[in-house]
Design an enzyme around this catalytic site. Structure first.
Site, PDB file in Angstrom:
ATOM      1  N   GLN A  15       1.034  -1.172  -0.175  1.00 27.09           N
ATOM      2  CA  GLN A  15       0.103  -0.201  -0.462  1.00 27.09           C
ATOM      3  C   GLN A  15       0.393   1.618  -0.155  1.00 27.09           C
ATOM      4  O   GLN A  15       1.143   2.361  -0.909  1.00 27.09           O
ATOM      5  CB  GLN A  15      -0.531  -0.279   1.413  1.00 27.09           C
ATOM      6  CG  GLN A  15      -1.888  -0.536   1.313  1.00 27.09           C
ATOM      7  CD  GLN A  15      -2.538  -0.318   2.690  1.00 27.09           C
ATOM      8  OE1 GLN A  15      -3.478   1.142   2.392  1.00 27.09           O
ATOM      9  NE2 GLN A  15      -2.163   0.592   3.661  1.00 27.09           N
ATOM     10  N   GLY A  89       8.039  -5.236   5.226  1.00 28.67           N
ATOM     11  CA  GLY A  89       8.263  -6.216   6.733  1.00 28.67           C
ATOM     12  C   GLY A  89       6.923  -6.863   6.562  1.00 28.67           C
ATOM     13  O   GLY A  89       5.995  -7.409   5.830  1.00 28.67           O
ATOM     14  N   ASN A 131       6.584  -0.848  10.413  1.00 30.00           N
ATOM     15  CA  ASN A 131       6.675  -1.567  12.372  1.00 30.00           C
ATOM     16  C   ASN A 131       7.307  -2.744  12.646  1.00 30.00           C
ATOM     17  O   ASN A 131       7.144  -3.719  12.530  1.00 30.00           O
ATOM     18  CB  ASN A 131       5.328  -1.129  12.469  1.00 30.00           C
ATOM     19  CG  ASN A 131       5.083   0.655  12.940  1.00 30.00           C
ATOM     20  OD1 ASN A 131       5.404   0.728  13.020  1.00 30.00           O
ATOM     21  ND2 ASN A 131       3.952   0.504  12.203  1.00 30.00           N
ATOM     22  N   ASP A 159       3.919  11.741  12.444  1.00 28.95           N
ATOM     23  CA  ASP A 159       3.216  11.691  14.068  1.00 28.95           C
ATOM     24  C   ASP A 159       3.191  13.071  13.662  1.00 28.95           C
ATOM     25  O   ASP A 159       2.655  13.727  14.473  1.00 28.95           O
ATOM     26  CB  ASP A 159       4.189  10.757  15.050  1.00 28.95           C
ATOM     27  CG  ASP A 159       3.863   8.989  14.437  1.00 28.95           C
ATOM     28  OD1 ASP A 159       2.785   8.497  15.064  1.00 28.95           O
ATOM     29  OD2 ASP A 159       5.143   8.662  14.518  1.00 28.95           O
ATOM     30  N   HIS A 187       7.382   5.246  17.392  1.00 29.41           N
ATOM     31  CA  HIS A 187       5.832   5.460  17.129  1.00 29.41           C
ATOM     32  C   HIS A 187       4.982   4.758  17.385  1.00 29.41           C
ATOM     33  O   HIS A 187       5.074   3.652  16.455  1.00 29.41           O
ATOM     34  CB  HIS A 187       6.381   5.226  15.803  1.00 29.41           C
ATOM     35  CG  HIS A 187       5.362   4.870  14.582  1.00 29.41           C
ATOM     36  ND1 HIS A 187       4.490   5.742  14.399  1.00 29.41           N
ATOM     37  CD2 HIS A 187       4.799   4.124  13.681  1.00 29.41           C
ATOM     38  CE1 HIS A 187       3.555   5.309  13.544  1.00 29.41           C
ATOM     39  NE2 HIS A 187       4.063   4.533  12.951  1.00 29.41           N
ATOM     40  N   SER A 243      -2.513   3.845   7.379  1.00 29.17           N
ATOM     41  CA  SER A 243      -2.575   4.925   6.323  1.00 29.17           C
ATOM     42  C   SER A 243      -1.697   4.819   5.423  1.00 29.17           C
ATOM     43  O   SER A 243      -0.308   3.822   5.444  1.00 29.17           O
ATOM     44  CB  SER A 243      -1.646   5.683   7.575  1.00 29.17           C
ATOM     45  OG  SER A 243      -1.824   5.740   8.914  1.00 29.17           O
TER      46      SER A 243
HETATM   47  P1  NAI Z   1       1.888  -3.942   2.936  1.00 24.06           P
HETATM   48  O1  NAI Z   1       1.161  -5.275   3.717  1.00 24.06           O
HETATM   49  O2  NAI Z   1       0.226  -3.278   1.855  1.00 24.06           O
HETATM   50  O3  NAI Z   1       2.723  -3.331   2.364  1.00 24.06           O
HETATM   51  C1  NAI Z   1       4.237  -4.416   2.945  1.00 24.06           C
HETATM   52  C2  NAI Z   1       4.969  -4.436   1.956  1.00 24.06           C
HETATM   53  O4  NAI Z   1       5.776  -5.467   2.147  1.00 24.06           O
HETATM   54  C3  NAI Z   1       3.722  -6.191   1.018  1.00 24.06           C
HETATM   55  O5  NAI Z   1       3.649  -6.044  -0.128  1.00 24.06           O
HETATM   56  C4  NAI Z   1       4.833  -7.686   1.407  1.00 24.06           C
HETATM   57  O6  NAI Z   1       5.026  -8.447   0.371  1.00 24.06           O
HETATM   58  C5  NAI Z   1       6.207  -6.428   1.144  1.00 24.06           C
HETATM   59  N1  NAI Z   1       7.839  -7.207   2.505  1.00 24.06           N
HETATM   60  C6  NAI Z   1       7.058  -8.261   3.243  1.00 24.06           C
HETATM   61  N2  NAI Z   1       8.361  -8.915   3.619  1.00 24.06           N
HETATM   62  C7  NAI Z   1       9.391  -8.390   2.875  1.00 24.06           C
HETATM   63  C8  NAI Z   1      10.940  -8.373   2.921  1.00 24.06           C
HETATM   64  N3  NAI Z   1      11.581  -9.851   3.632  1.00 24.06           N
HETATM   65  N4  NAI Z   1      11.308  -7.627   1.801  1.00 24.06           N
HETATM   66  C9  NAI Z   1      10.641  -7.226   0.787  1.00 24.06           C
HETATM   67  N5  NAI Z   1       9.754  -6.807   1.288  1.00 24.06           N
HETATM   68  C10 NAI Z   1       8.961  -7.800   1.942  1.00 24.06           C
HETATM   69  O7  NAI Z   1       1.413  -2.882   3.835  1.00 24.06           O
HETATM   70  P2  NAI Z   1       1.982  -1.017   4.479  1.00 24.06           P
HETATM   71  O8  NAI Z   1       0.525  -0.854   4.123  1.00 24.06           O
HETATM   72  O9  NAI Z   1       1.982  -0.455   3.044  1.00 24.06           O
HETATM   73  O10 NAI Z   1       2.261  -0.589   5.441  1.00 24.06           O
HETATM   74  C11 NAI Z   1       3.834  -1.348   5.689  1.00 24.06           C
HETATM   75  C12 NAI Z   1       4.698  -0.840   7.141  1.00 24.06           C
HETATM   76  O11 NAI Z   1       5.188   0.290   7.383  1.00 24.06           O
HETATM   77  C13 NAI Z   1       3.615  -1.937   7.718  1.00 24.06           C
HETATM   78  O12 NAI Z   1       4.576  -2.073   8.560  1.00 24.06           O
HETATM   79  C14 NAI Z   1       3.045  -0.833   8.160  1.00 24.06           C
HETATM   80  O13 NAI Z   1       2.863  -0.858   9.754  1.00 24.06           O
HETATM   81  C15 NAI Z   1       4.131   0.923   8.513  1.00 24.06           C
HETATM   82  N6  NAI Z   1       3.623   1.841   8.577  1.00 24.06           N
HETATM   83  C16 NAI Z   1       4.457   2.712   9.125  1.00 24.06           C
HETATM   84  C17 NAI Z   1       3.846   4.399   9.170  1.00 24.06           C
HETATM   85  C18 NAI Z   1       5.010   4.554  10.342  1.00 24.06           C
HETATM   86  O14 NAI Z   1       4.714   6.211  10.294  1.00 24.06           O
HETATM   87  N7  NAI Z   1       6.109   4.796  10.623  1.00 24.06           N
HETATM   88  C19 NAI Z   1       3.062   4.764   9.413  1.00 24.06           C
HETATM   89  C20 NAI Z   1       2.083   3.602   8.457  1.00 24.06           C
HETATM   90  C21 NAI Z   1       2.063   2.000   7.925  1.00 24.06           C
END
Ligand code: NAI
Length: 332
Positions: A15, A89, A131, A159, A187, A243
């Site tokens: 996403q 992740g 995260n 944030d 975070h 988000s």
């Molecule tokens: P998502 O699940 O849509 O995308 C994550 C992608 O990572 C997927 O395409 C998955 O196949 C891939 N992935 C999994 N393991 C992997 C690896 N070993 N190497 C490469 N790619 C891998 O999740 P989304 O919504 O894009 O969020 C991603 C991360 O960001 C989550 O951990 C979420 O909690 C975190 N996040 C952090 C924020 C911040 O402010 N620090 C804000 C919003 C989300």
């Protein structure tokens, strides 16, 4: 013309990745005159989707985008990258223990740290978004000892921007007139959004403290803080997805300010390696107010911390110490 900068996005088929890569290709991260080469990494189950994202990037005909590497091979993805945005992740799934999620992410960040350390450009800057962002960054730092700790950060800019947004809504001023909020710590929902040094541009060109303008201290000390802390959950409730566009935009803000510098008199929040500033245990990745110049961040020093803030800063530090020991227990 400038040489292109290589930007790695891991989890690029997810996403946030889908929102982030076009922003980078349009210059939102490195400026409107900086060509880029996008390196996109994801895992095998997402390989087909990743190909689709690459097709769309080609179809968008971005003038700044010089090339796209889309791969499931970490070594290929990391080759020569100047900036690494770690979004990939393992998400927490229903019924999973915190320790199980931590364990998955510890092994991902350990492996990717080694790949980047070996194959990235020497001065590669790293931003961890996935995260638990602070602790993933900490593990990353452990397993990439040749990457200077100053080059490894995590995202708390979302944030920070949320806090600016809340103040702007409350005072009915444009968000660009609000500055110098601070996100301290993790975070997570223990983060401490602090407005004690925040200001709003006054009509005479000066600045007024937010505390003066929001006469209601009670709102600032309760609802404001919990709204920012719980904003991620509120977005999930509304969108049924977490988000993504705001996280992608914040990642661009984080890198842009780090590389191109913060405006004079303005600081931003970044999760960085603690040197013991403000009594925070050295070695934690903790969100501090920072200014950036010539590609280097430094923690803003000398801010007065009252008792209310002290307790909140310590509580979020305590959570990070616990996460750190949980992460280490996963390594053994
Ligand atoms: P998502 O699940 O849509 O995308 C994550 C992608 O990572 C997927 O395409 C998955 O196949 C891939 N992935 C999994 N393991 C992997 C690896 N070993 N190497 C490469 N790619 C891998 O999740 P989304 O919504 O894009 O969020 C991603 C991360 O960001 C989550 O951990 C979420 O909690 C975190 N996040 C952090 C924020 C911040 O402010 N620090 C804000 C919003 C989300």
């Amino acid at each position: 013309a400038k040489d292109p900068v290589r930007v790695l996005v891991t989890g690029a088929a997810g996403q946030i990745g889908y929102a982030l890569v076009p922003m980078i290709a349009r210059g939102a991260m490195l400026g409107p005159d900086q060509p880029v080469i996008l390196h996109m990494l994801d895992i095998e189950p997402a390989a087909e989707a990743l190909k689709g994202v690459k097709m769309e990037l080609i179809d968008a005909a971005f003038p700044l985008l010089r090339d796209v590497v889309a791969t499931t091979d970490a070594v290929e993805a990391c080759k020569g990258v100047n900036i690494a945005v770690m979004v990939g992740g393992f998400p927490r799934k229903e019924g999973m223990e915190r320790k199980d999620v931590m364990s998955k992410n510890v092994s991902i960040y350990k492996a990717q740290a080694s790949a980047l350390e070996k194959h990235a450009a020497p001065d590669c800057k790293v931003l961890v978004v996935a995260n638990p962002a602070n602790t993933n960054a900490l593990i990353f730092k452990e397993f990439a000892p040749s990457i200077p700790e100053k080059n490894i950060t995590c995202l708390t800019r979302l944030d920070h921007n949320r806090a600016l947004g809340q103040i702007s809504e409350k005072l009915n001023v444009h968000v660009s007139e609000v500055k110098n909020v601070i996100i301290w710590g993790n975070h997570s929902s223990t983060q401490y959004p602090d407005v004690n040094h925040a200001t709003v541009k006054a009509t005479n060109g000066g600045e007024k403290p937010v505390r003066e303008l929001v006469a209601n201290d009670n709102w600032l000390n309760t609802e404001f803080i919990t709204t920012v802390q719980q904003r991620g959950a509120a977005i999930i409730k509304a969108r049924k997805l977490s988000s993504a566009l705001s996280a992608a935009s914040a990642a661009c803000d984080h890198i842009r300010d780090w590389v191109l510098g913060t405006p004079k008199g303005t600081w931003v929040s970044m999760g960085v390696y603690s040197d013991g500033s403000y009594g925070i245990q050295p070695g934690l990745i903790y969100s501090f107010p920072v200014t950036c110049e010539k590609g280097q961040w430094s923690i803003v020093q000398g801010l007065k911390i009252d008792e209310f803030s002290r307790a909140k800063m310590d509580a979020t530090a305590k959570e990070l110490v616990e996460e750190k020991s949980l992460a280490y227990s996963c390594l053994n």
